[in-house]
Design an enzyme around this catalytic site. Sequence first.
Site, mmCIF file in Angstrom:
data_model
loop_
_atom_site.group_PDB
_atom_site.id
_atom_site.type_symbol
_atom_site.label_atom_id
_atom_site.label_comp_id
_atom_site.label_asym_id
_atom_site.label_seq_id
_atom_site.Cartn_x
_atom_site.Cartn_y
_atom_site.Cartn_z
ATOM 1 N N LYS A 224 -39.328 -27.312 -18.309
ATOM 2 C CA LYS A 224 -39.324 -27.993 -17.004
ATOM 3 C C LYS A 224 -40.725 -28.357 -16.566
ATOM 4 O O LYS A 224 -40.990 -29.494 -16.121
ATOM 5 C CB LYS A 224 -38.650 -27.119 -15.945
ATOM 6 N N ASP A 243 -34.981 -29.022 -12.297
ATOM 7 C CA ASP A 243 -35.129 -27.775 -11.545
ATOM 8 C C ASP A 243 -33.780 -27.457 -10.917
ATOM 9 O O ASP A 243 -32.760 -28.058 -11.255
ATOM 10 C CB ASP A 243 -36.243 -27.900 -10.510
#
Length: 285
Positions: A224, A243
């Site tokens: 991420k 996220d």
Amino acid sequence: MPLNSFRLERKAQMIRKKIRDFDIHKICNSGQCFRMHPVDGNRYRLVAYGEYLEITQEGNNVSFSCTEEEFASRWREYFDLDTDYGAIVELVDEADAYLNAAVQCGAGMRILRQELWEVIISFIISQQNNIPRIRKCVEALCLHFGEKRTTPEGIEYHTFPTPEALAGCSQEELGSCGLGYRAKYIRNTACMIADGRVSLEMIGQMDYEAARAELMKLCGVGIKVAECICLFALHHVDAFPVDTHIKDMLENHYPDGFPFDRYQGFAGILQQYAFYYELQKAPRK
């Protein structure tokens, strides 16, 4: 003169531009940049690439506290002003109610072309964190370990600390900036950059997939965070950070998968519209 006084000893150089699809308030609050802050009313301040800038906006009229030469050499690219975001929005599927609502909510937002090193550290800090706290941690790092500078108008500010500056700190010194467990990640990453194990210059020359893989060699950089760095520093606009906000969005609105094929070449821009939209819908804490 401290940065938070906002009083100029002499009037700053200002240039004015008419810019479509630009909203400095939304850009400031989009979660991609942590050294841009509101000053008063429609005026914002920014420290980037070691330079201080103020931006004021009235509709499509935007003023920048710089010269024409500085604008052309730095800020035009930084704000991605050569990309036609209106044209991107027009490519959104008319039948996609969610995405149309997201791009309408985020109209005027742009993907900034930020400094790679700053984005690496900022998004290591972002893990399990909220935007106000990330800003506070980033500013503490700059205040304690960045270089103090003063604009011609007398405004003091601090640059983002170099890899060498952070590599020379102890974990305890970094921890004093409120970084928690991230202090270890930041120190180790700074050492990897400072001693040449990972090259920022080489990452900047890589394609999206190669850059993402190289970034994930850094301490504290998972998939991420690597995607965020690719999008917000390297401008690989196919990067699509996931996220908790985006994970929920995908589950609720795209259970069969996001239409990446349709939006190849700019899916990351649409992701940022969706992220901003989700932020606006989230209850304020």
